[in-house]
Design an enzyme around this catalytic site. Structure first.
Site, PDB file in Angstrom:
ATOM      1  N   ARG A 106      29.807 -14.012 -37.160  1.00 47.24           N
ATOM      2  CA  ARG A 106      29.578 -13.207 -35.947  1.00 47.24           C
ATOM      3  C   ARG A 106      29.685 -11.739 -36.340  1.00 47.24           C
ATOM      4  O   ARG A 106      30.715 -11.288 -36.837  1.00 47.24           O
ATOM      5  CB  ARG A 106      30.618 -13.532 -34.875  1.00 47.24           C
ATOM      6  CG  ARG A 106      30.608 -12.568 -33.707  1.00 47.24           C
ATOM      7  CD  ARG A 106      31.516 -13.001 -32.574  1.00 47.24           C
ATOM      8  NE  ARG A 106      30.996 -14.163 -31.886  1.00 47.24           N
ATOM      9  CZ  ARG A 106      31.498 -14.655 -30.749  1.00 47.24           C
ATOM     10  NH1 ARG A 106      32.539 -14.067 -30.175  1.00 47.24           N
ATOM     11  NH2 ARG A 106      30.973 -15.720 -30.174  1.00 47.24           N
ATOM     12  N   HIS A 133      22.503 -15.506 -29.416  1.00 47.92           N
ATOM     13  CA  HIS A 133      23.709 -16.353 -29.400  1.00 47.92           C
ATOM     14  C   HIS A 133      23.256 -17.821 -29.317  1.00 47.92           C
ATOM     15  O   HIS A 133      23.476 -18.490 -28.306  1.00 47.92           O
ATOM     16  CB  HIS A 133      24.594 -15.970 -28.217  1.00 47.92           C
ATOM     17  CG  HIS A 133      25.996 -16.492 -28.317  1.00 47.92           C
ATOM     18  ND1 HIS A 133      26.451 -17.252 -29.365  1.00 47.92           N
ATOM     19  CD2 HIS A 133      27.060 -16.342 -27.475  1.00 47.92           C
ATOM     20  CE1 HIS A 133      27.711 -17.559 -29.161  1.00 47.92           C
ATOM     21  NE2 HIS A 133      28.113 -17.027 -28.030  1.00 47.92           N
ATOM     22  N   GLN A 136      25.598 -20.918 -28.243  1.00 46.55           N
ATOM     23  CA  GLN A 136      25.941 -21.048 -26.828  1.00 46.55           C
ATOM     24  C   GLN A 136      24.881 -21.867 -26.086  1.00 46.55           C
ATOM     25  O   GLN A 136      25.196 -22.653 -25.193  1.00 46.55           O
ATOM     26  CB  GLN A 136      26.070 -19.655 -26.199  1.00 46.55           C
ATOM     27  CG  GLN A 136      26.493 -19.691 -24.748  1.00 46.55           C
ATOM     28  CD  GLN A 136      27.889 -20.256 -24.552  1.00 46.55           C
ATOM     29  OE1 GLN A 136      28.807 -19.861 -25.251  1.00 46.55           O
ATOM     30  NE2 GLN A 136      28.046 -21.180 -23.615  1.00 46.55           N
ATOM     31  N   ASP A 220      25.879 -13.221 -17.692  1.00 45.40           N
ATOM     32  CA  ASP A 220      26.813 -12.846 -18.750  1.00 45.40           C
ATOM     33  C   ASP A 220      27.484 -11.557 -18.298  1.00 45.40           C
ATOM     34  O   ASP A 220      27.078 -10.945 -17.311  1.00 45.40           O
ATOM     35  CB  ASP A 220      26.049 -12.661 -20.075  1.00 45.40           C
ATOM     36  CG  ASP A 220      26.969 -12.557 -21.290  1.00 45.40           C
ATOM     37  OD1 ASP A 220      28.201 -12.759 -21.134  1.00 45.40           O
ATOM     38  OD2 ASP A 220      26.471 -12.269 -22.389  1.00 45.40           O
ATOM     39  N   CYS A 260      28.716 -18.030 -20.203  1.00 46.51           N
ATOM     40  CA  CYS A 260      29.176 -18.346 -21.564  1.00 46.51           C
ATOM     41  C   CYS A 260      30.650 -18.026 -21.762  1.00 46.51           C
ATOM     42  O   CYS A 260      31.279 -18.574 -22.667  1.00 46.51           O
ATOM     43  CB  CYS A 260      28.319 -17.617 -22.593  1.00 46.51           C
ATOM     44  SG  CYS A 260      28.363 -15.818 -22.459  1.00 46.51           S
ATOM     45  N   ARG A 288      30.958 -26.403 -26.266  1.00 47.17           N
ATOM     46  CA  ARG A 288      30.838 -25.604 -27.484  1.00 47.17           C
ATOM     47  C   ARG A 288      31.365 -26.410 -28.672  1.00 47.17           C
ATOM     48  O   ARG A 288      30.833 -26.347 -29.774  1.00 47.17           O
ATOM     49  CB  ARG A 288      31.607 -24.276 -27.352  1.00 47.17           C
ATOM     50  CG  ARG A 288      30.982 -23.256 -26.407  1.00 47.17           C
ATOM     51  CD  ARG A 288      29.596 -22.805 -26.880  1.00 47.17           C
ATOM     52  NE  ARG A 288      29.599 -22.368 -28.253  1.00 47.17           N
ATOM     53  CZ  ARG A 288      29.918 -21.148 -28.680  1.00 47.17           C
ATOM     54  NH1 ARG A 288      30.208 -20.223 -27.816  1.00 47.17           N
ATOM     55  NH2 ARG A 288      29.895 -20.853 -29.973  1.00 47.17           N
TER      56      ARG A 288
HETATM   57  N1   CP Z   1      30.894 -17.739 -25.376  1.00 46.71           N
HETATM   58  C1   CP Z   1      31.465 -17.346 -26.536  1.00 46.71           C
HETATM   59  O1   CP Z   1      30.809 -17.162 -27.568  1.00 46.71           O
HETATM   60  O2   CP Z   1      32.815 -17.226 -26.457  1.00 46.71           O
HETATM   61  P1   CP Z   1      33.700 -16.497 -27.553  1.00 46.71           P
HETATM   62  O3   CP Z   1      33.246 -15.052 -27.629  1.00 46.71           O
HETATM   63  O4   CP Z   1      35.105 -16.617 -27.051  1.00 46.71           O
HETATM   64  O5   CP Z   1      33.508 -17.185 -28.875  1.00 46.71           O
END
Ligand code: CP
Length: 304
Positions: A106, A133, A136, A220, A260, A288
């Site tokens: 990430r 992403h 997700q 989001d 998310c 997830r």
């Molecule tokens: N939705 C998501 O990616 O959550 P985090 O940022 O907590 O990993």
């Protein structure tokens, strides 16, 4: 038999058939987890998770998921490796390829994720960038299909910032064949090249237009990671795009709501929206884990 390495940097890296396989496998993993069934095809495998931004769900899904599959996970935060002191990502990619079996990263720049994948001989997973992403979306589609059946032909509304989640929903509309209505404040639309890559996604004028007849409504946060310092300004700009119970009343009668997470109650959602029976955010978050397990198994062992 030697399998060519596959990466998952975008939903477009897999075919629609492969994505459908992952959803089916993720659903199976959810059932197996609930039944306490042990499945450890990744004994002896190690994965490294590189997080240059905070995470709750992605990190837990990677670490718990790899453990449950019989493997071992190594977490590297920003200052845990020499990447934090300027080690070139190309060198880092080659080194980890000598030692571990899979990597997940990430970071803000999708280009850095692509560089890691290009120089690594192991599968690389996008754990989120400012552009996309994709992990997700595996959880979101799995959750919809568990509750409502196939998403093909359904109407989905994305309301809010045309940022990484919106881009991945556009890619998902293209890959799974659903219709995506997008409502964003002027100036916060998704990137034109992503939007224009499919006929399945379109911009509409308002949140109300987006949710009309929708089977799924998603949003989001208004200030994602990477927007630090813009929060105050954005609250005023995005106020007409809040998802609340009254807005969901204008959607289809069996509509589901997803986010998310993490969420800001009182901003992109009303204070009480997660208490509404149309909200399925906890099942979505749990998926997830199951969808990420399906993805790791697929990238390391192929379809089972
Ligand atoms: N939705 C998501 O990616 O959550 P985090 O940022 O907590 O990993």
């Amino acid at each position: 038999m030697h399998m060519p390495k596959r990466d998952f940097l975008s939903l477009l890296d897999l075919s629609s058939e492969e994505l459908d396989y992952l959803i089916t496998r993720g659903k199976k993993f959810r059932q197996m987890h609930a039944a306490g069934e042990v499945h450890q095809p990744l004994i002896g495998k190690t994965g490294v998770l590189i997080l240059q931004m905070n995470s709750t769900r992605t990190r837990i899904a990677f670490e718990a998921g790899l453990h449950q599959l019989g493997g071992h996970a190594i977490f590297l935060g920003t200052n845990d490796s020499q990447l934090g002191r300027g080690e070139p990502i190309e060198d880092f990619a080659k080194v980890i390829s000598e030692m571990v079996d899979i990597a997940m990263i990430r970071t803000i720049d999708q280009e850095d994720i692509q560089a890691l994948a290009q120089h690594a001989s192991i599968p690389v997973i996008n754990a989120m960038s400012s552009l996309l992403h994709p992990c997700q979306l595996l959880a979101d589609i799995q959750t919809f299909e568990e509750l409502r059946g196939s998403i093909k032909g359904a109407t989905v509304a994305f309301v809010g910032d045309g940022y990484n989640m919106c881009h991945s929903f556009i890619n998902a509309a293209r890959q799974w064949g659903f219709n995506l209505n997008i409502a964003c404040p002027p100036g916060y639309e998704p990137k034109a090249d992503i939007l224009n890559s499919t006929n399945n996604a379109r911009m509409v004028e308002s949140a109300e237009q987006a949710v009309k007849d929708a089977d799924l409504v998603v949003t989001d946060v208004w200030s994602s990671m990477g927007h630090e310092g813009q929060e105050g300004n954005r609250k005023a700009i995005f106020a007409p795009y809040q998802i609340n119970e009254q807005l969901l009343d204008q959607a289809g009668k069996d509509v589901l709501f997803m986010h998310c997470l993490p969420a800001h109650r009182g901003e992109e959602i009303s204070e009480t929206l997660f208490d509404d029976p149309r909200s399925v955010v906890w099942q979505e978050a749990g998926n997830r884990l199951h969808s990420q397990k399906a993805l790791m198994e697929f990238l390391l062992l192929g379809a089972q």
